[in-house]
Design a protein around this motif. Sequence first.
Motif, PDB file in Angstrom:
ATOM      1  N   GLU A   1       0.832  -1.207   0.000  1.00 51.02           N
ATOM      2  CA  GLU A   1       0.000   0.000   0.000  1.00 51.02           C
ATOM      3  C   GLU A   1       0.864   1.253   0.000  1.00 51.02           C
ATOM      4  O   GLU A   1       0.571   2.223  -0.721  1.00 51.02           O
ATOM      5  CB  GLU A   1      -0.911  -0.005   1.230  1.00 51.02           C
ATOM      6  CG  GLU A   1      -1.814   1.217   1.313  1.00 51.02           C
ATOM      7  CD  GLU A   1      -2.672   1.225   2.566  1.00 51.02           C
ATOM      8  OE1 GLU A   1      -3.345   2.246   2.814  1.00 51.02           O
ATOM      9  OE2 GLU A   1      -2.647   0.219   3.308  1.00 51.02           O
ATOM     10  N   LEU A   2       1.947   1.232   0.789  1.00 52.36           N
ATOM     11  CA  LEU A   2       2.842   2.388   0.825  1.00 52.36           C
ATOM     12  C   LEU A   2       3.583   2.538  -0.503  1.00 52.36           C
ATOM     13  O   LEU A   2       3.817   3.662  -0.970  1.00 52.36           O
ATOM     14  CB  LEU A   2       3.837   2.248   1.971  1.00 52.36           C
ATOM     15  CG  LEU A   2       3.246   2.309   3.389  1.00 52.36           C
ATOM     16  CD1 LEU A   2       4.335   2.065   4.429  1.00 52.36           C
ATOM     17  CD2 LEU A   2       2.577   3.652   3.636  1.00 52.36           C
ATOM     18  N   GLU A   3       3.943   1.426  -1.128  1.00 47.09           N
ATOM     19  CA  GLU A   3       4.609   1.493  -2.439  1.00 47.09           C
ATOM     20  C   GLU A   3       3.681   2.083  -3.488  1.00 47.09           C
ATOM     21  O   GLU A   3       4.124   2.796  -4.396  1.00 47.09           O
ATOM     22  CB  GLU A   3       5.089   0.103  -2.854  1.00 47.09           C
ATOM     23  CG  GLU A   3       6.302  -0.371  -2.047  1.00 47.09           C
ATOM     24  CD  GLU A   3       6.743  -1.776  -2.447  1.00 47.09           C
ATOM     25  OE1 GLU A   3       7.927  -1.924  -2.817  1.00 47.09           O
ATOM     26  OE2 GLU A   3       5.921  -2.705  -2.382  1.00 47.09           O
ATOM     27  N   SER A   4       2.397   1.812  -3.358  1.00 51.85           N
ATOM     28  CA  SER A   4       1.438   2.375  -4.311  1.00 51.85           C
ATOM     29  C   SER A   4       1.340   3.892  -4.177  1.00 51.85           C
ATOM     30  O   SER A   4       0.875   4.582  -5.088  1.00 51.85           O
ATOM     31  CB  SER A   4       0.051   1.747  -4.103  1.00 51.85           C
ATOM     32  OG  SER A   4      -0.528   2.184  -2.878  1.00 51.85           O
ATOM     33  N   LYS A   5       1.788   4.408  -3.023  1.00 52.81           N
ATOM     34  CA  LYS A   5       1.778   5.856  -2.789  1.00 52.81           C
ATOM     35  C   LYS A   5       3.132   6.484  -3.097  1.00 52.81           C
ATOM     36  O   LYS A   5       3.352   7.664  -2.801  1.00 52.81           O
ATOM     37  CB  LYS A   5       1.378   6.145  -1.349  1.00 52.81           C
ATOM     38  CG  LYS A   5      -0.041   5.687  -1.034  1.00 52.81           C
ATOM     39  CD  LYS A   5      -0.387   5.946   0.436  1.00 52.81           C
ATOM     40  CE  LYS A   5      -1.810   5.467   0.737  1.00 52.81           C
ATOM     41  NZ  LYS A   5      -2.164   5.675   2.161  1.00 52.81           N
ATOM     42  N   GLY A   6       4.041   5.684  -3.651  1.00 53.99           N
ATOM     43  CA  GLY A   6       5.313   6.236  -4.099  1.00 53.99           C
ATOM     44  C   GLY A   6       6.536   5.792  -3.332  1.00 53.99           C
ATOM     45  O   GLY A   6       7.664   6.180  -3.669  1.00 53.99           O
ATOM     46  N   LEU A   7       6.373   4.981  -2.281  1.00 58.37           N
ATOM     47  CA  LEU A   7       7.522   4.541  -1.492  1.00 58.37           C
ATOM     48  C   LEU A   7       8.408   3.603  -2.298  1.00 58.37           C
ATOM     49  O   LEU A   7       7.926   2.691  -2.970  1.00 58.37           O
ATOM     50  CB  LEU A   7       7.049   3.827  -0.220  1.00 58.37           C
ATOM     51  CG  LEU A   7       8.167   3.301   0.691  1.00 58.37           C
ATOM     52  CD1 LEU A   7       8.909   4.460   1.336  1.00 58.37           C
ATOM     53  CD2 LEU A   7       7.595   2.375   1.755  1.00 58.37           C
ATOM     54  N   LYS A   8       9.719   3.821  -2.204  1.00 58.22           N
ATOM     55  CA  LYS A   8      10.702   2.903  -2.772  1.00 58.22           C
ATOM     56  C   LYS A   8      11.359   2.148  -1.616  1.00 58.22           C
ATOM     57  O   LYS A   8      11.467   2.674  -0.505  1.00 58.22           O
ATOM     58  CB  LYS A   8      11.743   3.652  -3.590  1.00 58.22           C
ATOM     59  CG  LYS A   8      11.166   4.434  -4.777  1.00 58.22           C
ATOM     60  CD  LYS A   8      12.255   5.205  -5.495  1.00 58.22           C
ATOM     61  CE  LYS A   8      11.716   5.896  -6.748  1.00 58.22           C
ATOM     62  NZ  LYS A   8      10.653   6.898  -6.444  1.00 58.22           N
ATOM     63  N   VAL A   9      11.794   0.934  -1.877  1.00 54.11           N
ATOM     64  CA  VAL A   9      12.374   0.132  -0.793  1.00 54.11           C
ATOM     65  C   VAL A   9      13.661  -0.540  -1.244  1.00 54.11           C
ATOM     66  O   VAL A   9      13.829  -0.905  -2.410  1.00 54.11           O
ATOM     67  CB  VAL A   9      11.389  -0.950  -0.290  1.00 54.11           C
ATOM     68  CG1 VAL A   9      10.150  -0.318   0.319  1.00 54.11           C
ATOM     69  CG2 VAL A   9      11.012  -1.930  -1.396  1.00 54.11           C
ATOM     70  N   SER A  10      14.582  -0.683  -0.280  1.00 55.94           N
ATOM     71  CA  SER A  10      15.770  -1.509  -0.438  1.00 55.94           C
ATOM     72  C   SER A  10      15.786  -2.444   0.762  1.00 55.94           C
ATOM     73  O   SER A  10      15.959  -1.984   1.905  1.00 55.94           O
ATOM     74  CB  SER A  10      17.045  -0.650  -0.465  1.00 55.94           C
ATOM     75  OG  SER A  10      17.070   0.185  -1.592  1.00 55.94           O
ATOM     76  N   LEU A  11      15.603  -3.745   0.514  1.00 56.90           N
ATOM     77  CA  LEU A  11      15.429  -4.706   1.593  1.00 56.90           C
ATOM     78  C   LEU A  11      16.500  -5.786   1.545  1.00 56.90           C
ATOM     79  O   LEU A  11      17.176  -5.971   0.526  1.00 56.90           O
ATOM     80  CB  LEU A  11      14.038  -5.351   1.501  1.00 56.90           C
ATOM     81  CG  LEU A  11      12.835  -4.404   1.454  1.00 56.90           C
ATOM     82  CD1 LEU A  11      11.542  -5.189   1.260  1.00 56.90           C
ATOM     83  CD2 LEU A  11      12.763  -3.559   2.715  1.00 56.90           C
ATOM     84  N   GLY A  12      16.651  -6.486   2.668  1.00 54.47           N
ATOM     85  CA  GLY A  12      17.545  -7.631   2.708  1.00 54.47           C
ATOM     86  C   GLY A  12      18.969  -7.276   3.068  1.00 54.47           C
ATOM     87  O   GLY A  12      19.267  -6.166   3.522  1.00 54.47           O
ATOM     88  N   PRO A  13      19.888  -8.206   2.849  1.00 52.59           N
ATOM     89  CA  PRO A  13      21.282  -8.046   3.307  1.00 52.59           C
ATOM     90  C   PRO A  13      21.974  -6.797   2.771  1.00 52.59           C
ATOM     91  O   PRO A  13      22.837  -6.224   3.445  1.00 52.59           O
ATOM     92  CB  PRO A  13      21.964  -9.318   2.795  1.00 52.59           C
ATOM     93  CG  PRO A  13      20.857 -10.312   2.641  1.00 52.59           C
ATOM     94  CD  PRO A  13      19.650  -9.530   2.233  1.00 52.59           C
ATOM     95  N   ASN A  14      21.642  -6.369   1.566  1.00 48.02           N
ATOM     96  CA  ASN A  14      22.310  -5.217   0.955  1.00 48.02           C
ATOM     97  C   ASN A  14      21.455  -3.955   1.041  1.00 48.02           C
ATOM     98  O   ASN A  14      21.563  -3.061   0.196  1.00 48.02           O
ATOM     99  CB  ASN A  14      22.648  -5.521  -0.507  1.00 48.02           C
ATOM    100  CG  ASN A  14      23.580  -6.715  -0.638  1.00 48.02           C
ATOM    101  OD1 ASN A  14      24.554  -6.840   0.114  1.00 48.02           O
ATOM    102  ND2 ASN A  14      23.295  -7.598  -1.583  1.00 48.02           N
TER     103      ASN A  14
END
Length: 463
Positions: free
Chosen positions: A56-69
């Motif tokens: 839902e937050l991504e649909s509002k424009g949020l970008k994410v970097s997840l995991g080990p890196n």
Amino acid sequence: MQSILWDYLNSLKGKKIAVIGMGVSNAPLVKKMLQAGLTVRVCDKRERDDFDGLSELESKGLKVSLGPNYLDGLEGADVIFRTPGVRPDLPQIANAVAAGAQLTSEMETFLDLCPCSVIAVTGSDGKTTTTTIIAGLLKAAGYRTFVGGNIGHPLLCEVDEIRPDDMVVLELSSFQLMTMRQSPNVAVITNLSPNHLDVHKDMEEYIAAKRNIFAYQDTGDKLVLNADNEITAGFASQARGEVTLFSRKKNLERGVCVRDGMICYHTRPILAADDILIPGVHNLENYMAAIAAVDGLVSDETIREYAKSFGGVAHRIELVRQLDGVRYYNDSIASSPTRTIAGLRSFSEKVILIAGGYDKHIPYDVLGPEIVKSVKCLILTGATSDKIQQATQQAPDYTPGNPEIRRCENLEQAVHTAHDVAQPGDVVILSPASASFDCFRNFEERGNKFKQYVNALEGVTAR
């Protein structure tokens, strides 16, 4: 109506914002940023399945970097909001700052924007109780009071609700203070002893972080220090503002001390030590620190009435139940040897102690003599069991069986062992002298599990 928060968020438009950690302190801020139309990237070491509502937050424009890196997502950021648990000198963060990024945090930004006076508390032990007492005294005196930092909830998103005549009380950890460049109007340091050396490089770095709570004060500000602690007492000469010392052991002509069973501010008797409802000499010190912090804001009568009714904070020598004449106490907050020592000294009788947990790489030699003096049966579980047992057995007055030492695989087994050992009139206390991360997410979860196990015990008549 002018909005302090929205003016700040509007100042970030056109910049790339990176938020490290989508935890309790940063989640509300991320949502506000998205509402303001900002370009936001969350960098979090957890995987996508660990989040609720991320899509839902991504649909509002949020970008994410997840995991080990996850920290690779900091590249190109203009402003970075650091979560307290992440060191500011990690290579990816350092590279981003070297490239021009501004490093800040939810708490640092709040202090920049807050329109009212701020009292903040730090220290190795007693932070939460002292913060709670200060806030309680201010509320009892009629102030609209906001509580945040390590307790309460994030305050940045509430900054528009705060009026100039309100009061803010904060509990600040060394992790929050590491990059702090603004100090509160009133700073309180309860004490300092080795702690969190699994995260800090050494004791010097830990002390330097704590020093930031007063390093940026002005001449009109106040610093409250424990005169009985060598490290905190040494800060007095470094302060720019007024310094108020408190001491349980010394008779201070100026400051807060105990005379003839009364807590006195300078020469003025304020509170009888016996009127403090919560047990332990460490709570006497917590009240002295709080009294120094609220001087001129709260009447002596209000302090006296509050002390007679305040029953303490959960997980801090919290009475869970009495069963078959045995009292069970939850002191899960005690994640360091000094905190456990304070808990043991709260009782006149020898206790049954449940201790052990995650290893923060701090010394335990100081704990051994206190265990020999104050414990009849030591029940150990967790990664630090060997260290605590060794410290106990190497104490000068230790003899085999004094105290009896038992080892358990987990906390539930430890509770049942304590139940089997205890006799009517005994005290059983969970006071681990260790962090909880080997088995639990935090000390609250550990304490709640302890209470669950204790409350499930059956009495003699039920067995």
